[in-house]
Design an enzyme around this catalytic site. Structure first.
Site, PDB file in Angstrom:
ATOM      1  N   LYS A  13      45.278  50.810  34.393  1.00 57.40           N
ATOM      2  CA  LYS A  13      45.422  50.604  32.944  1.00 57.40           C
ATOM      3  C   LYS A  13      45.845  51.922  32.273  1.00 57.40           C
ATOM      4  O   LYS A  13      46.566  52.699  32.895  1.00 57.40           O
ATOM      5  CB  LYS A  13      44.131  50.055  32.351  1.00 57.40           C
ATOM      6  N   HIS A  98      49.066  40.285  32.448  1.00 59.13           N
ATOM      7  CA  HIS A  98      47.645  40.658  32.422  1.00 59.13           C
ATOM      8  C   HIS A  98      47.040  40.160  31.107  1.00 59.13           C
ATOM      9  O   HIS A  98      47.696  40.179  30.068  1.00 59.13           O
ATOM     10  CB  HIS A  98      47.505  42.181  32.547  1.00 59.13           C
ATOM     11  N   GLU A 168      42.244  36.013  37.095  1.00 51.98           N
ATOM     12  CA  GLU A 168      41.346  36.963  36.460  1.00 51.98           C
ATOM     13  C   GLU A 168      40.690  36.301  35.250  1.00 51.98           C
ATOM     14  O   GLU A 168      41.300  36.262  34.160  1.00 51.98           O
ATOM     15  CB  GLU A 168      42.119  38.191  35.984  1.00 51.98           C
ATOM     16  N   GLY A 174      36.184  43.920  33.341  1.00 59.42           N
ATOM     17  CA  GLY A 174      35.522  45.091  32.771  1.00 59.42           C
ATOM     18  C   GLY A 174      34.129  44.833  32.224  1.00 59.42           C
ATOM     19  O   GLY A 174      33.573  45.673  31.514  1.00 59.42           O
ATOM     20  N   SER A 213      35.841  42.572  37.645  1.00 58.64           N
ATOM     21  CA  SER A 213      34.598  43.230  38.082  1.00 58.64           C
ATOM     22  C   SER A 213      34.382  43.196  39.594  1.00 58.64           C
ATOM     23  O   SER A 213      33.259  43.024  40.057  1.00 58.64           O
ATOM     24  CB  SER A 213      33.396  42.627  37.340  1.00 58.64           C
TER      25      SER A 213
END
Ligand code: PEP
Length: 250
Positions: A13, A98, A168, A174, A213
């Site tokens: 990122k 994303h 995802e 996160g 995660s």
């Protein structure tokens, strides 16, 4: 991508300066030279570090990827980076769609599909991201939402080419939260079915990555789930020891 070959891709990122890169890459190179990875490994750094990373891992079994590209090949798009520019800087892959880009920049399935097509045309393997929000999961719509994203974000141009889909769940990115292994399997099976419906058997070899995660201590279980063909790793890819822990879990 051969389906038997899992892919572990790190998404840095907007993190990392040159000095950070040296530390991570040195550790990664040393460990992977001592014991080669049993999977495909890639790091997607900020665009500013792409060519430095490509130089640093040259000759190693570590690929370099972009985090996004424009759908256009060139032109008056201030701040934009094309797929060919990523390739020119040493990338072999690029993440598209994303959830941070879908949410922050309002990227639609249609745009994500155009980006994936641009990637393939430039000779890059797109990693096309899909995933439901917490609200959608709580409403029992996770599979339906993800299926729609797969059907609409995958261009026909990826059929038979090197590409991956990354599932995802937005609420797992996160946050330290992960779906159960059963939930991961359910969505991955639905993604595979949608890929086959959209692209036919030409998509059968493309891996479906799980992202959200992933850490060294949950990677082994997640990577053993049927239809999980690797992982897209955010936070844990910034530290060589954590990223290696995930690579070693394959
Ligand atoms: C990601 O951003 O793609 C991601 C999976 O992040 P994290 O591993 O930090 O949840």
């Amino acid at each position: 991508m051969k389906q038997s070959e899992k892919l572990i891709a790190g998404n840095w990122k907007m993190n990392g300066l040159g000095a950070d890169l040296e530390g991570v890459v040195q550790d990664l190179k040393r460990e992977l030279q001592a014991e080669p990875a049993s999977c495909r490994v890639a790091i997607c750094p900020p665009a500013t570090l792409l060519s430095r990373l490509a130089d640093a891992v040259s000759g190693q079994a570590v690929e370099v990827g972009g985090q996004d590209c424009r759908a256009e090949t060139h032109g008056a798009f201030t701040g934009g980076v094309s797929a060919a520019m990523l390739k020119d800087a040493g990338a072999t892959l690029v993440i598209v769609g994303h959830s941070e880009r879908r949410q922050e920049f309002g990227e639609t399935d249609r745009l994500v599909s155009a980006k994936a097509e641009a990637a393939v045309q430039a000779g890059l393997a797109p990693i096309v991201c899909v995933g439901e929000t917490l609200e959608q999961r709580q409403a029992g719509r996770a599979v339906e939402v993800v299926r729609g994203q797969v059907m609409n974000s995958l261009p026909l141009a990826v059929a038979g080419r090197d590409f991956a889909v990354a599932y995802e769940p937005v609420w797992a990115i996160g946050t330290g939260l992960t779906p159960t292994l059963e939930q991961i399997e359910e969505v991955h099976r639905a993604v595979r079915a949608a890929m086959l419906e959209r692209l036919g058997l030409a998509s059968a070899a493309a891996p479906i990555l799980y992202g959200g995660s992933v850490k060294p201590d949950n990677a082994r279980d997640i990577l053993a789930v049927p239809e999980v063909g690797g992982a897209l790793v955010g936070g844990a890819s910034l530290k060589a020891s954590d990223f290696l822990g995930i690579i070693r879990a394959v």
